[in-house]
Each structure stands twice: as C-alpha cells, then as structure tokens.
Design a protein around this motif. Structure first.
Motif, short mmCIF file in Angstrom:
data_model
loop_
_atom_site.label_atom_id
_atom_site.label_comp_id
_atom_site.label_asym_id
_atom_site.label_seq_id
_atom_site.Cartn_x
_atom_site.Cartn_y
_atom_site.Cartn_z
N UNK A 1 143.38 91.03 24.51
CA UNK A 1 142.43 90.76 23.44
C UNK A 1 142.38 91.92 22.44
N UNK B 1 143.71 83.13 12.03
CA UNK B 1 143.64 83.38 13.48
C UNK B 1 143.20 84.82 13.75
N UNK C 1 149.50 88.37 20.40
CA UNK C 1 149.68 87.03 19.84
C UNK C 1 149.85 85.98 20.92
N UNK C 2 150.39 86.38 22.06
CA UNK C 2 150.57 85.42 23.14
C UNK C 2 149.33 85.34 24.02
N UNK C 3 148.22 85.88 23.52
CA UNK C 3 146.92 85.79 24.17
C UNK C 3 146.88 86.52 25.51
N UNK C 4 147.81 87.46 25.70
CA UNK C 4 147.80 88.18 26.96
C UNK C 4 146.91 89.40 26.88
#
Ligand code: SF4
Lengths: 415, 273
Positions: B140, B229, B135-138
C-alpha cells in the motif's frame, strides 16, 4: 531500402523551383556545347532525322511542334525547343543496349505501341538500338554475338537500359539468358560495367517490382541496388512505373543527348522532371478530393459517372510520384485514374507490399497477426484498446476488493 | 504518481495546508504552475482534435453526406489544413518540453537537464520492484523516491510518449509537405527526406503516422486510469492538481486535518500565504 546514388543533394526539389533566367541561359550554353560535341562524332546509326521524318510522313513543322511538347514535358522553357529538336537529330550518335531481365517486357511494349509517331517513336528510330531482344531480328547465338560486338565497339559510350529485376538468389540461377545460359547477374554486371550510364526502365528494374514482393522467392533486386551491392559505380537513373511511360524513357535519353549527363534525381533515383509531383497533384479529380466528394464503392454508379475522387476505392495517388496525369499512356489517350480506377502507386519503391490492398485506402493495409488472420491497423488498435480497457477494469476491481479488505483489517486492528 | 507536467524547478511553496487523506497526514502544495496546467489541457485538446480529424482524413466519411458544392466547399482540404496547424502547435509544445527536459537544471537555469539526470531510475531494480508491487496491489506504500520525480515505469512511458510525439510530428511533416508549395513544411521535409527513404517511402511514413496515433489513444486510456487510481489510492489529489495546481504530499507527523482543509486549498492558500 538502398537506392541508387543521388545526383542532387538536399533541397533538389526546391532548387528546381528557384531556377532563374540566368540559370537557364547557363543550362542552354551547356546544352549547345554538348550538342556540338556530339555532332562532331560519327553517327553510329545509318539513318538521319530527315529520312525518318520522310518515311513517317511528318513535316518539319510538326516535328518542331512535337519537340516543343517534349521540351515542356522536360520542364524546360521554350528557349530549349530547338535544342530538343537538335538533340533528336544527333541522337543517331548514341548507342543503346536494352537488356531484358526478370521482366514481362511490358515496358518495351509500352514503348513500341504508339500507332501515331510522336517524339517517342521517332527517337526509337533515331537512336542506335544495338541490342534489344524484343525488337531485333537475330536470336540465339547470333543475338549474343551482336551484344558482344556492340559492347566491345562502344565500350564506355553506350547507355544500358535494363528491364526487369535481377534475381540474385541461388547464385542467380533463377534467370538464365541465351544459349550459353548466362545468369541475369552476370549479364547485368558485364553490360553495366562497360556502359556510360544505366537506365532502369520500369519498377522491377528500378526497385525489384512484383518479383520482389514478399516473400521475394528469387531475392529479386532493382538494378541500382544490385550494382551498388556489387560495388559497380555507374550513374543510374530509375524510371519506375508499371509500365514506364514511353515519354519518360525518351525524355531521359534526350536529356542525356542534350546535356551529356543524366537528369537531376530525387531521393529514389528518379528524374525530377518526371517524378517531382505526386499523381495526386496532377490529377483531374483532385477538386473532388479536397471537396470530400468520393466514389463510395464500385456500386456507386452515380459517383463514378460524376468522376468523383477515387480515394475511397483505394487510389494511392497521394503516395505516388509520377507524371502519368500529364503524359498519359497510349499516345496520351488515357491513364488509370481517367479510366476510373484509382492509382496503385506503381512507381513507388515497394508498392507491391506497401500500397496493397489496392482497392481500399492505405489505412486498410493488412498486417499478419499471431491469430492467423490478417487485420488492418485500426482493427488491431481497437483490439489492443479493448484488451487495455479490460485490464483497467480488472485492476480497478481488484483494487476495490483490496481496499475493502484493508479497511476491514484496519478496523479489526483498532478493536 | 507524478505527471510529466510536474514543474522541475523548485516551485515556491505557495501553500501548506495540512490535511489527512487515507489515514495519512498530507501537506497540500502548489505543484503545477499555471503554464503547466494550461499546456496540459491545450495539448489534450490538440490530441483529441488531431485524432478525430486524422480519422476523417484517413477515411473521409463525411463525403457527400452534408451535401457539398465542389466550388465552394473544400471540407477535406479544410480539415487537413486545421489538422496540420494543430500538429505544428503540438510540435511546438513538444520541442519546448524536450528542451526543458534536456537543458533546464534543478535551479531552473540552463545546464544538464534535471529530468535527464533522473534517467538512472530506469536501471534502479529496487525502484522497479517497489513500483510494480505498488501497482500490483502487493503493497500500500507509494514508493518513496529520493532522486527522481518519476517512478521507473513513468519515466519509461513518458520517454516513449515524447518519442511517439517526435515520430508522429516527423511523419506528419513528410506527409503535409507534398500538399504545399513552399514554407516551413516544405523545407523541413527536404531535411527529413532521408528518414522517408530509410523507412521505405511515403506509404510507410503514412502507416507509421497512423500506427503512432494508436499509441496516443492507448496512452490516454492508461494515463487517465493511472492518474485517477493513484489519486484515490494514495490520496495525493493529483487529478485535482492538474486543474487547481495543488496536490498533496506525504508529511509524516503532521497534525490531523480538518474537513475545511479539503474544501478550498486555493482560498486557504491565500489566507495563509
Ligand atoms: S483520384 Fe486519386 S490522385 Fe486523384 S485526387 Fe483522388 S486520391 Fe488524388
């Protein structure tokens, strides 16, 4: 909040609706038995009903009419009319001790401010009010002596009425009474221990009241809660309201005279006959409430004149249980909603904190926020929602950027 | 992301269309049954109505604007009546769902609830780390969970959602009962009275009801955002899924998808199944 012990279990309200003829007959027999028992005792008050009636110039006929009204107020059928009359006759056998605590004496005032004698006033003459600071002639040590003597004489037989909250903070030193400087805590413990039953008259005495409002500097408690915390178990009946209407005090004493026990109570220790329905349910403006017709503000002269519902100027009638709309105040002349101000819910536990501010609907209750200002739930909710929306926008933006860089990176890899 | 309406029983795979989304081969499967989808949208509609009518009940702004005649037009009473009715319906759905959570096992039979058994996910540190990273885009990669249909965050939030549903229902019953003389609300309120006493009276019950409403408003915002999202980021067609019933699942090593696969999963399903 702890409350006084309940006399009725779950479904007490419901039971009341389902009372049948047989039930009332059984109840009447109970009353007769108890009244006979009381009658056999020696009166402790040296006056009689006949004398009181003569002195006040009330005919026997009017007296019976007044008793019938009282019977209806108690939620009893007409077969009890004469029994209520008889209960007043034998009330001269009931000693009462009325102790002021941390109070404004408003309940005593409400009780004695009846110009035309009704049942309330009569009963005040009839019961043997052994000790009541507001009303009695002696003061100082003389008053203390009266109290000590009455407690000794009627040990275990008198009704203790308390007015005002018990401040337990600082060892009870926030309230000292009498020449010996006894604390309220000591007084209550002593008087209640020797009583047959306890009546907490007024909201302070029932639930702590205004003195208990946040931050409750004196650690004020209701009498019932206080007794429970000290492990003194006595039947306690709460008669909250600010002030309690004289009818509710007198009705409770009459019930006690008639049945020899305190009335059935709701979950907050209040007698069901008086506190079963909400202010809202017995309000003359209720039709306008359901029709959505409201006084829109204090400048809405039109609405005020028409007698529209006061909900939007803060009426807490929907949250408050009491019978004000029926018995009213000042000899039944009026009551707050009739005079044009919403109910403030003064007979609810915690009303001083939970039903404020008094002149906006409950949804406007203020909570303190970390930003130093107070705000209501909707303002806080909107702010949190705004913050969440901002968070969403930032996250969405970050995702878009991340996705773009990922694409570019993948593209480079392919090459 | 899996929504709370995911069917817990092993749904018979009605279709297996293979396609490619976001560069990964996926298999389109039927995950949301008709009842689950219907109940999702019915509850959605109920919540919208409950919030709107609730705002009106708390602050009856329509007053006298629409010109009323007291004897014939009981607008507030009507709105309150329908508010309460919708509340009961929502409670029915809620209780049904909680029953399923607690007592329907993996085989769809009575037993220890399959979803209840996923609770250890709440204490699975690795799962927490993976999910937060995602969720923190760290990262994929959507965390791959073996024993739970829900990530730890979802499990927590959905548990809170049902707690909130229960709170708002209980407070709602306590608030509705005084308006009625008999019936289910009255006797259930009698049973629930100790709760009223415990929170300190009807006024606090009223405020609990009000504050809980804000939880649902917040939940809705975050829920919609997260679903969209996730759907976009992982290409799992979840948003489409709660309408059509079909969502995509990872299927490593599957064939490349053709554009037609995306078009009509349902029609395709019929052809193939
Ligand atoms: S004035 Fe108060 S008690 Fe009367 S109907 Fe309106 S809200 Fe209820």
């Amino acid at each position: 909040m702890t409350v006084a012990p309940r006399q009725h279990g779950l479904g007490a309200n419901h039971d009341l609706d389902l009372r049948t003829q047989e039930h009332y007959e059984w109840l009447a027999a109970e009353a007769d038995k108890n009244l006979d028992r009381l009658e056999a005792q020696d009166p402790v008050n040296d006056t009689t009903l006949d004398e009181v009636l003569k002195r006040r110039g009330i005919s026997r006929r009017d007296f019976l009419k007044m008793s019938a009204v009282m019977t209806a107020t108690l939620g009893l059928p007409p077969m009890f009319d004469l029994r209520v009359a008889r209960a007043q006759e034998v009330a001269t056998r009931i000693p009462v001790i009325w102790q002021e605590l941390q109070s404004c004496s408003g309940n005593s005032m409400a009780l004695i401010r009846n110009a035309n004698p009704g049942t309330d006033e009569l009963l005040l003459d009839l019961i043997s009010l052994e000790y009541a600071e507001i009303l009695m002639a002696p003061s100082g040590q003389a008053a203390e002596d009266v109290l000590a003597a009455s407690i000794e004489k009627y040990d275990g037989a008198y009704i203790a009425v308390f007015e005002g909250s018990v401040p337990v903070g600082d060892d009870g030193n926030f309230l000292t009474i009498g020449p010996a400087g006894e604390t309220g805590v000591e007084k209550v413990e002593h008087i209640a221990k020797h009583a047959a039953a306890v009546i907490a008259a007024g909201s302070c005495s029932a639930y702590g009241g205004i003195p208990a409002a946040r931050p409750n500097p004196t650690t004020a408690m209701g009498v019932g809660d206080f007794l429970a915390s000290r492990g003194i178990s006595k039947p306690v009946v709460n008669l909250p309201a600010c002030p309690v209407s004289s009818t509710n005090v007198v009705g409770t004493i009459l019930e006690y005279a008639m049945f020899g026990r305190l009335p059935s109570l709701d979950a907050y220790g209040r007698p069901l006959w008086a506190y079963q329905d909400r202010i809202h349910d017995k309000c003359e403006r209720r039709g306008h409430f359901d029709a959505g017709e409201f006084v829109e503000g204090w400048t809405d002269i039109e609405g005020l004149k028409e007698g529209l519902c006061l909900f939007k100027v803060g009426c807490k009638g929907p949250m408050a249980y009491n019978n004000c709309g029926v018995v009213r105040y000042n000899e039944g002349a009026s009551w707050p909603i009739m005079s044009g101000h919403g109910c403030i819910g003064c007979s609810e536990p915690g009303f001083w904190d939970t039903l404020t501010p008094f002149e906006v609907p409950l949804a406007g209750r203020l909570y303190s926020t970390p930003f130093g200002t107070d705000a209501n739930a909707d303002t806080i909710g909107t702010a949190v929602l705004g913050a969440a929306a901002a968070g969403v926008a930032i996250h969405a933006g970050a995702t878009a950027i991340k996705a773009a860089t990922e694409k570019r990176y993948e593209g480079q890899e392919k090459e | 992301m899996t929504t709370d309406t995911t069917r817990m029983r092993r749904t018979p795979v009605k279709s297996a269309v293979v396609l490619e989304r976001e560069g990964r081969p996926k298999m389109v499967v039927y995950v949301f049954g008709a009842f689950v989808r219907a109940s999702h949208w019915i509850r959605n509609a109920l919540l919208i109505w409950l919030v709107l009518s609730g705002i009106y009940i708390a602050n009856p702004f329509l007053a006298r604007v629409i010109g009323s005649d007291t004897s014939s037009n009981f607008i507030l009473a009507q709105v309150r009546g329908w508010h309460v009715a919708a509340g009961w319906l929502l409670l029915a759905f809620t209780l049904g769902r909680i029953y399923q959570f607690l007592f329907i096992n993996r085989e769809g039979k009575l037993g220890l609830g399959a979803e209840l058994r996923m609770a250890p996910i709440l204490f699975d540190l690795k799962a927490w780390r993976d999910q937060l990273k995602f969720y923190l885009l760290m990262s994929k990669e959507h965390p791959h969970l073996t024993y739970s249909n829900y990530g730890p965050l979802q499990y927590l939030v959905y548990t809170a959602l049902y707690a909130a549903l229960l709170i708002i229902s209980v407070t709602g019953i306590l608030l509705a009962a005084p308006y009625l003389s008999s019936g289910i609300a009255v006797w259930s309120a009698e049973l629930l009275r100790p709760i009223e006493v415990a929170v300190g009276g009807l006024a606090n019950v009223r405020m609990l009801h009000h504050v809980t409403m804000w939880f649902f408003i917040l939940f809705t915002l975050v829920h919609i955002y997260m679903a969209v999202w996730n759907s976009m980021r992982t290409g799992n067609l979840l948003v489409e899924g709660i309408i059509s019933g079909f969502a995509a699942k990872d299927m490593p090593g599957a064939r490349e998808a053709t554009p037609e696969d995306l078009d009509k999963p349902a029609a395709k399903a019929e052809k193939e199944g």
